[in-house]
Scaffold this active site. Structure first.
Site: not given
Length: 357
Positions: A102, A289, A326-327
């Site tokens: 991220s 995401d 997902d993230h």
């Protein structure tokens, strides 16, 4: 390098940013890879985070720079921020591979710029001289290279942070109260003894720090990312990989996206917000995401990353096969043991690639 709201190995007890209930660093070391985890300001801008990472890796007194201290009023060399160095031999003959999740990917790019540049009027070991060849490769995971449309949707970063912190692995507020820090001592905002997380947060919110460029929100926004990318150039001798993630699916007969079966329930609201944002540049930004737009993970400016075909090419960002997670799941949060084992294989395979360069 961890992302927004991340933490170091001495925080959150035995719950790890990299791996959740599985200690990813230790598992990779068992396989023969030399791995270190840095801890940077979880809501800080990339300039501050990159400098913090440099001194943690190399060693020495953190120095945010003369110009930055004069411009923002921070403490240039905060007491207690002196490190022995995780890898003091770091240099041209001993370069490193950086893996960032991220915002950690954006921080890696900022560190790259700082190492490659000389800043006039500065006298710190990092900013006053060029450091050629110190980075062998950069890998970003779920990194919004062109920013995230979630940033303007979340009004401002701190209420968002307060809401998100508990679900990072199901950590409750009592636990966060004891072992989570915003690492803002250079803003004279260290947490007082016995001060609750909520009181500390309120004090931060009422400080000059909430100017968007003093926080990570600018770096994570579309205009902030565009500002950085306009001056960013990939190094011809460095390798670059971006691992995109997604956990949304296109609705029937519509361009908008909704959460898919892999999306964690607590990310459904943000997945829906991003997946139908009227202010997005175009409909390609709807896939996400839960935190970041997938298209932003495979482009820098208007340059679309070519898909990695098994042959690493220096000087070019390459998009790895997209991962349907997902993230937070892609770093081990909110998933079961079997999924964590599969995730470890992904990291092992990528480390094998990096060691082949």
């Amino acid at each position: 390098m961890h992302g927004f709201l991340g933490w170091g190995r001495d925080e959150m007890g035995s719950y790890y940013y990299w791996g959740g209930k599985t200690d990813m660093e230790t598992e990779l070391e068992k396989a023969g890879y030399r791995v270190y985890t840095v801890s940077m300001g979880p809501v800080s801008p990339n300039w501050h985070r990159a400098i913090e990472a440099f001194y943690q890796i190399k060693g020495g007194q953190i120095d945010y720079g003369i110009d930055e201290a004069e411009k923002t009023g921070i403490i240039q060399k905060p007491e207690g921020k002196i490190y022995d160095g995780l890898y003091p031999e770091w240099g041209t003959d001993h370069p490193v591979h950086i893996v960032g999740h991220s915002q950690g990917g954006l921080t890696a790019k900022m560190l790259e710029v700082l190492l490659d540049s000389v800043f006039v009027g500065e006298d710190s070991p990092l900013l006053s001289q060029q450091h050629k060849g110190w980075i062998k490769s950069i890998t970003t995971i779920s990194t919004p290279h062109n920013g995230s449309t979630l940033v303007p949707l979340m009004l401002d970063v701190f209420p968002f942070a307060l809401g998100l912190a508990p679900w990072l692995g199901g950590i409750d507020n009592q636990t966060i109260n004891k072992i989570y820090s915003f690492d803002l001592e250079h803003w004279r905002l260290e947490r007082n003894e016995g001060e609750s997380f909520r009181v500390y947060y309120r004090r931060i919110f009422n400080s000059p720090l909430i100017n968007e460029k003093n926080l990570c929100s600018w770096d994570l926004s579309i205009p902030g990312a565009a500002e950085f990318n306009a001056a960013y150039t990939a190094h011809t001798e460095r390798y670059y990989f971006s691992i995109p993630t997604f956990s949304s699916v296109k609705r029937k007969n519509k361009a908008t996206h909704k959460p898919d079966s892999t999306s964690s329930f607590h990310l459904w609201p943000t997945t829906l917000l991003i997946g139908s944002d009227d202010n997005a540049p175009d409909s390609t930004w709807f896939e996400n995401d839960g935190v970041c737009n997938t298209v932003s993970m495979t482009q820098i400016g208007d340059k679309i990353m070519p898909t990695f075909n098994g042959n690493p090419v220096p000087g070019k960002w390459m998009a790895m096969p997209p991962v349907n997670m997902d993230h937070q799941a892609v770093v081990g949060h909110g998933i079961g043991k079997q999924e964590r084992e599969s995730l470890l294989v992904l990291y092992m395979d990528h480390c094998k690639l990096l060691y082949s360069l």
